[in-house]
Structure formats: C-alpha cells, structure tokens
Write a protein that holds these residues in place. Structure first.
Motif, mmCIF file in Angstrom:
data_model
loop_
_atom_site.group_PDB
_atom_site.id
_atom_site.type_symbol
_atom_site.label_atom_id
_atom_site.label_comp_id
_atom_site.label_asym_id
_atom_site.label_seq_id
_atom_site.Cartn_x
_atom_site.Cartn_y
_atom_site.Cartn_z
ATOM 1 N N MET A 165 0.851 -1.194 0.000
ATOM 2 C CA MET A 165 0.000 0.000 0.000
ATOM 3 C C MET A 165 0.882 1.239 0.000
ATOM 4 N N SER A 166 0.660 2.151 -0.931
ATOM 5 C CA SER A 166 1.504 3.344 -1.032
ATOM 6 C C SER A 166 1.227 4.318 0.103
ATOM 7 N N GLU A 167 2.235 5.109 0.382
ATOM 8 C CA GLU A 167 2.086 6.129 1.419
ATOM 9 C C GLU A 167 1.089 7.180 0.961
ATOM 10 N N THR A 168 0.416 7.788 1.918
ATOM 11 C CA THR A 168 -0.494 8.879 1.571
ATOM 12 C C THR A 168 0.308 10.127 1.250
ATOM 13 N N ILE A 169 -0.284 11.004 0.474
ATOM 14 C CA ILE A 169 0.367 12.276 0.147
ATOM 15 C C ILE A 169 0.640 13.067 1.422
ATOM 16 N N ALA A 170 -0.321 13.064 2.335
ATOM 17 C CA ALA A 170 -0.164 13.811 3.589
ATOM 18 C C ALA A 170 1.012 13.295 4.399
ATOM 19 N N SER A 171 1.207 11.966 4.446
ATOM 20 C CA SER A 171 2.315 11.412 5.227
ATOM 21 C C SER A 171 3.658 11.739 4.590
ATOM 22 N N ILE A 172 3.705 11.754 3.259
ATOM 23 C CA ILE A 172 4.946 12.110 2.563
ATOM 24 C C ILE A 172 5.283 13.582 2.792
ATOM 25 N N LYS A 173 4.266 14.438 2.707
ATOM 26 C CA LYS A 173 4.495 15.865 2.964
ATOM 27 C C LYS A 173 5.049 16.078 4.367
ATOM 28 N N ALA A 174 4.465 15.392 5.336
ATOM 29 C CA ALA A 174 4.924 15.534 6.720
ATOM 30 C C ALA A 174 6.359 15.044 6.858
ATOM 31 N N ALA A 175 6.680 13.916 6.209
ATOM 32 C CA ALA A 175 8.033 13.369 6.290
ATOM 33 C C ALA A 175 9.055 14.295 5.630
ATOM 34 N N LEU A 176 8.647 14.906 4.521
ATOM 35 C CA LEU A 176 9.567 15.794 3.804
ATOM 36 C C LEU A 176 9.924 17.034 4.631
ATOM 37 N N LYS A 177 9.031 17.445 5.493
ATOM 38 C CA LYS A 177 9.315 18.612 6.332
ATOM 39 C C LYS A 177 10.448 18.338 7.306
ATOM 40 N N GLU A 178 10.661 17.060 7.630
ATOM 41 C CA GLU A 178 11.715 16.682 8.572
ATOM 42 C C GLU A 178 12.904 16.023 7.889
ATOM 43 N N ALA A 179 12.789 15.742 6.605
ATOM 44 C CA ALA A 179 13.807 14.959 5.901
ATOM 45 C C ALA A 179 15.077 15.764 5.655
ATOM 46 N N TRP B 251 10.203 8.702 -3.478
ATOM 47 C CA TRP B 251 9.221 9.783 -3.566
ATOM 48 C C TRP B 251 9.322 10.541 -4.892
ATOM 49 N N ARG B 252 10.538 10.677 -5.397
ATOM 50 C CA ARG B 252 10.710 11.402 -6.667
ATOM 51 C C ARG B 252 10.060 10.650 -7.835
ATOM 52 N N LEU B 253 9.900 9.353 -7.697
ATOM 53 C CA LEU B 253 9.271 8.548 -8.748
ATOM 54 C C LEU B 253 7.753 8.500 -8.621
ATOM 55 N N ASP B 254 7.259 9.037 -7.528
ATOM 56 C CA ASP B 254 5.810 9.056 -7.289
ATOM 57 C C ASP B 254 5.190 10.160 -8.156
ATOM 58 N N ASP B 255 4.309 9.766 -9.083
ATOM 59 C CA ASP B 255 3.789 10.748 -10.053
ATOM 60 C C ASP B 255 2.555 11.509 -9.584
ATOM 61 N N ARG B 256 2.138 11.319 -8.347
ATOM 62 C CA ARG B 256 1.001 12.096 -7.843
ATOM 63 C C ARG B 256 1.392 13.567 -7.721
ATOM 64 N N LYS B 257 0.509 14.430 -8.176
ATOM 65 C CA LYS B 257 0.810 15.863 -8.206
ATOM 66 C C LYS B 257 1.147 16.410 -6.818
ATOM 67 N N GLY B 258 0.424 15.958 -5.806
ATOM 68 C CA GLY B 258 0.681 16.432 -4.448
ATOM 69 C C GLY B 258 2.066 16.083 -3.960
ATOM 70 N N VAL B 259 2.530 14.884 -4.327
ATOM 71 C CA VAL B 259 3.878 14.456 -3.924
ATOM 72 C C VAL B 259 4.927 15.269 -4.676
ATOM 73 N N GLN B 260 4.716 15.452 -5.975
ATOM 74 C CA GLN B 260 5.687 16.217 -6.764
ATOM 75 C C GLN B 260 5.765 17.675 -6.302
ATOM 76 N N ALA B 261 4.637 18.235 -5.897
ATOM 77 C CA ALA B 261 4.658 19.605 -5.367
ATOM 78 C C ALA B 261 5.431 19.660 -4.058
ATOM 79 N N ALA B 262 5.253 18.631 -3.229
ATOM 80 C CA ALA B 262 5.972 18.584 -1.951
ATOM 81 C C ALA B 262 7.469 18.408 -2.174
ATOM 82 N N ILE B 263 7.840 17.585 -3.162
ATOM 83 C CA ILE B 263 9.257 17.397 -3.510
ATOM 84 C C ILE B 263 9.864 18.706 -3.995
#
Length: 254
Positions: A1-15, A25-37
C-alpha cells in the motif's frame, strides 16, 4: 500500500538531503507528492546557500585561528541613535564548529529568530560579555565615547579572555590586537553574534523600562524617536533614562 500524500508531505518537512526515501518519492507521479518534492528542493537550496554564506563569514577568523589565536572575540554595540536608554555592547568568542547558519547582523534577523539565536550563542560560545553605559554617561562623554566604553566593558568580562578582537567599525581602548571592520556585523560571524546578543539584551532592557516609565512606548520603539515616543515626551517630559544632550530632549529642557 503506497504512502499517503499527507504522510509524505509531513516526512519531507523533517527529511534531510540524504534521506534514502527521496529516490522513491521522486518517482511518485502524484501531483501532491511532486509539489511537496519541489518545495523540499527549494528549502534545501535555500539552506545550502545560507550555509555557504555563513561559512564565508568565517573568512576573517580562519587566518587568525591558523596564526595561533584561539579566542577571537567579535564586538558590536547597539543603541547609538535612540533618544532614551543605554548603549549596549556585546563581545562573543565563538568556537570553530559553531553552526548557527542564520547568525548575521541583527538588523537582518527577525525578532523571533534573534531570540532563538541568542540562546544558541549563549549556550555554544566559548565566552561572552555585555557592556552597558547609561544615558547619564552618554551625556557626559558623548555617544561615540560611550559606545567605546561599553565595548571595552564587554571585552573585559570575557572569561577566558580574548586574544584578538574583531570590532564593528570602531576601535577599543585596549592593548589587545584588533581589527576595525566597516559593516563587520555582516562580514564576520563573531561580530554578527555580538550584534544579536547586544540587540536582544538592549531590547529587553527597554521593555523593562517601558513598565517603569509608561507613556513612551519603549517596549516597541526601544527609545527611538517614533511618533508615540515623541508624543509621550511632549506630554510627560523626559524620564531619567532620556539623553539630555539629544534633540528634541535637549530643547524640552531649555
């Protein structure tokens, strides 16, 4: 099961930039993830630029360390222009591994960040000292000489003692070797740290004076001639902390 966009955004704030999850995450093509990246990359670029600028501001200290000086103190003052309150100076000896990248001339740092940095400066400095010269002495010797006295007092408080001084745009009456540097608070981390320490110290003093002498808005103007300050001065007259040789205080007393 893929990570949620919200969980990735939260992780990126601390990464960190070397986080092993970034490649996935860079390979994740969801727009929300790419915006967070994209936002993450912008933050990392800004941090890298800030770090590089910070390291460049040790260019004055590094040859002195290499020459054998161990306790290089940056010295700066605040409060030359206000109509009321003391002039305050600080002297700070930083360790070679000091890494508070945002430390620079206090005028370039927000109040929130000054309060954060000043605690780090106190915690990490090899030594620091603070000099305070009140309005009465300022009136007796003039603001330039009062600033030099405050700087000398700050330097004399250092334990261990300084063996070299980097001073913002002035010279201090001491036998210690020193450099006077125009805009030194923006060129040297040591002077920048002193600038922040002096600014936070004086602002707190003026906030305390605001409770002792209400009606002048000292907590918000630090003694400078703002409209509220001048209004209070005209209505209430000078306080014991006003500089009687400064206009318009001098005119009110004539």
């Amino acid at each position: 099961m893929s990570e949620t966009i919200a969980s990735i955004k939260a992780a990126l704030k601390e990464a960190a930039s070397d986080d092993s999850r970034l490649a996935t995450w860079r390979l994740d093509d969801r727009k929300g993830v790419q915006a967070a990246i994209l936002a993450f990359d912008r933050r990392q670029k800004k941090l890298a630029e800030q770090e590089a600028a910070f390291l460049s501001r040790f260019a004055l200290e590094e040859p002195l360390w290499a020459a054998g000086y161990q306790n290089i103190a940056g010295v700066d003052e605040v409060g030359r222009g206000p109509l009321a309150g003391p002039v305050v100076a600080a002297a700070v000896i930083l360790p070679k591994d000091f890494d508070q990248y945002g430390v620079i001339d206090s005028k370039q740092v927000s109040e929130k960040h000054r309060l954060e940095y000043v605690q780090a400066i106190k915690d990490e400095a090899i030594a620091y000292g603070i000099g305070v010269v009140n309005a009465q002495v300022i009136d007796e010797v003039n603001i330039y000489q009062a600033s030099r006295l405050a700087m000398k007092e700050a330097v004399e408080q250092l334990q261990p003692k300084a063996d070299y001084l980097l001073v913002d745009a002035m010279t201090i009456d001491t036998d210690l070797p020193q450099q006077s540097l125009i805009k030194g608070d923006a060129r040297s981390n040591s002077i920048g740290a002193a600038s922040i320490l002096a600014k936070v110290t004086r602002d707190q003093m003026m906030a305390d004076y605001s409770r002792e002498y209400p009606g002048y808005d000292f907590a918000h103007n630090a003694g400078y001639g703002t409209a509220k300050h001048l209004s209070g001065l005209a209505e209430l007259g000078p306080t014991p902390i006003h500089r009687r040789t400064f206009e318009p205080v001098k005119k009110l007393l004539s």
